[in-house]
Design an enzyme around this catalytic site. Structure first.
Site, PDB file in Angstrom:
ATOM      1  N   GLU A 168      -6.135  -4.705  -4.883  1.00 56.45           N
ATOM      2  CA  GLU A 168      -5.414  -3.460  -4.570  1.00 56.45           C
ATOM      3  C   GLU A 168      -5.743  -2.382  -5.608  1.00 56.45           C
ATOM      4  OE1 GLU A 168      -1.274  -4.235  -3.524  1.00 56.45           O
ATOM      5  OE2 GLU A 168      -1.927  -5.331  -1.749  1.00 56.45           O
ATOM      6  N   GLU A 211      -4.707 -10.693   2.199  1.00 56.99           N
ATOM      7  CA  GLU A 211      -3.239 -10.800   2.124  1.00 56.99           C
ATOM      8  C   GLU A 211      -2.672 -10.385   3.472  1.00 56.99           C
ATOM      9  OE1 GLU A 211      -1.186  -9.073  -1.288  1.00 56.99           O
ATOM     10  OE2 GLU A 211      -2.853  -9.642  -2.600  1.00 56.99           O
TER      11      GLU A 211
END
Ligand code: AHR
Length: 534
Positions: free
Chosen positions: A221, A339
């Site tokens: 991220e 994810e």
């Protein structure tokens, strides 16, 4: 002529009268049906699933890594989930890894495991977690509850555990607060065969043979907890890291947050496909980040919204893949959904930073729909990692002391593992609608594959109140037998608990009836069915 004409007129009048009477009676019937409709619809709706007319050209393999998992140093995922300490005498373990967990994950056929984060990865300095345990420094886990991380579970523990599980490790490197040298050293520590400073360190720590870690994440991220970078900046950072890590690895770039298509576009435009093997994508089925609502005490409306978020994955992978197609038409770069899963409020009384939530039939529906989407996009989606394996978010396993239970999500992943490395059979699905107010979703999702002359079809009916009558049109498929398994429960809020661990588990499904080239079955509300044809 006249009389004929008269007769003609008379018979025309008769016809008109007759037609009028017929129309009136049909209108009466229609009104009757419309009046009856709500009651009739609550019984069941109709869906059709069609197999292709020919399967000769089907060559897309459903990569087993689509069934991957994710274990972060977060709450009780690693500590007390996977790992109970290598001196633990009360919970059976191998080098500190719970034996019950190993057995459950082997049954699941876990193919790949991502570690050590998540957000934690960009704070993790791997050298803190190797060597004698009493010399390892403790750090503060700043993202997840601010608790002390004693580094007792480190690289050797993780990679040895993957060997026990028969799973490929996927190591997420620290880009946010680490250095290029640190990540290059990590690769050398795990993979270098000959003598080098890092392979010597590995040998000194008790392991001579390299683990040969193939999958490496370059940060996590990067647009958020990984450093709040812009896509353009991160693309250059990625190029730099990949240069010093060496060749022969499967390097996965930190990917987009849900519908941030610009992220994928910028990465694909600025990183040549020769430098990158995979690009990530994160998407959680969350109702509202500021009001996620209870994992178990949810309304029908909240359930519907969660299903909308789960179905969103179809649009996400389609659109991210379309962008990738522009720059990489040969599909060399994989879309890695590293994810995904449902995210709700933590259970009352638990540490809010530990993200511990129960797992209900709603989660089974998310898993069933999402895995069907990944299977159907297997040409581009070649790895995915459910967040997270144990005691965190949409877990497949929950532990309490020495006890362990399997969640409905576990059962879906176990039922679907027959698709791993099988050949995809593209299906046409004409689904009945699942409606809530003015909103609509397809009630039925499906995917199919073939391996060792056996065909498997995984079906989900997400409608919480209505059954689906399903017609499977098998076209040219030759089969003589069908058998199946089903996962369902009385309520979508139902879950397995430590008091009642087997409330939800797969059962034999014998409701599929063959008639010629067609199979008929009725799917109960909120159910997952996997059929096997041979
Ligand atoms: O899975 C929990 C967290 O969600 C991960 O650490 C992070 O990558 C994501 O935001």
């Amino acid at each position: 002529m006249k009389s004929t004409g008269h007769t003609f007129i008379a018979s025309n009048e008769n016809l008109l009268l007759h037609a009028n009477r017929q129309i009136k009676s049909r209108v009466r019937w229609l009104l009757f049906l419309v009046f009856l409709q709500p009651a009739w619809l609550t019984v069941c709706a109709q869906s059709v699933v069609e197999f292709p007319s020919s399967m000769e050209n089907d060559t897309i393999i459903i990569n087993k890594n689509i069934y991957g998992h994710f274990a972060e140093h977060l709450g009780h995922c690693i500590y007390s989930g996977f790992y109970v300490g290598d001196t633990n005498q009360s919970i059976p373990n191998i080098d500190g890894v719970r034996k019950d967990v190993i057995a459950a994950l082997k049954t699941l056929k876990i193919p790949v495991l991502r570690w050590p984060g998540g957000c934690f990865a960009d704070t993790y300095h791997w050298k803190d977690g190797v060597g004698p345990k009493n010399k390892r420094p403790a750090i503060v886990n700043k993202w997840w509850g601010g608790v002390l991380e004693d580094n007792s579970f480190g690289t050797d523990n993780f990679l040895n555990m993957c060997e026990l599980l028969g799973a490929d490790p996927y190591v997420s490197g620290n880009v946010g607060s680490g250095t290029v040298q640190e990540l290059a050293d990590w690769v050398q520590y795990t993979n270098f065969e000959g003598r080098s400073p890092m392979s010597d360190l590995r040998t000194a720590n008790g392991r001579t043979k390299p683990w040969n870690v193939k999958y490496w994440g370059i940060g996590n991220e990067a647009w958020g907890c990984g450093g709040n970078m812009r896509a353009e900046y991160y693309a250059d950072i990625f190029r730099k890291y990949t240069t010093f890590m060496g060749n022969g690895l499967f390097k996965i770039a930190s990917g987009a947050n849900s519908e941030d298509y610009n992220w994928t576009e910028t990465m694909m435009k600025n990183v040549p496909w020769t430098m990158i093997q995979g690009i990530g994508l994160h998407h959680y089925s969350v109702i509202d980040w500021n009001k996620k609502s209870s994992a178990t005490g949810f309304s029908l409306q909240e359930y519907f919204i969660t299903m909308q978020r789960a179905w969103k994955m179809e649009e996400l992978v389609t659109r991210h893949a379309a962008i990738m197609d522009k720059y990489d038409p040969q599909k060399k770069v994989a879309l890695v959904v590293d994810e995904w899963g449902g995210w709700y409020d933590v259970e009352t009384g638990t540490n809010p930073g530990f993200l511990f939530q129960q797992n209900t039939m709603r989660d089974a529906m998310i898993a069933g729909v999402t895995l069907n989407i990944f299977n159907n996009h297997a040409d581009r989606v070649r790895m995915a990692n459910l967040a997270q394996t144990i005691n965190v978010l949409q877990a497949v396993i929950l532990t309490k002391g020495s006890e362990m239970i399997l969640t409905p999500t576990y059962h879906v992943m176990e039922m679907y593992n027959i698709h791993q490395d099988a050949t995809l059979i593209p299906l046409k699905v004409k689904s009945g609608e699942y409606t809530m107010g003015n909103e609509k979703l397809p009630a039925v999702s499906a995917s199919a594959s073939m391996k060792d002359k056996r065909i498997h079809i995984s079906l989900v009916n997400i409608d919480a109140t209505k059954s689906q009558d399903l017609e499977l049109d098998l076209g040219k498929v030759l089969f003589s037998q069908v058998k199946g398994r089903i996962l369902t429960s009385g309520k979508i809020q139902d879950c397995n608990t430590f008091e009642n661990p087997a409330k939800i588990r797969p059962a034999v499904f014998s409701g599929a009836k063959i008639s010629g080239k067609t199979i008929h079955l009725t799917m109960p509300p909120a159910s997952v069915i996997v059929l096997e044809l041979n």
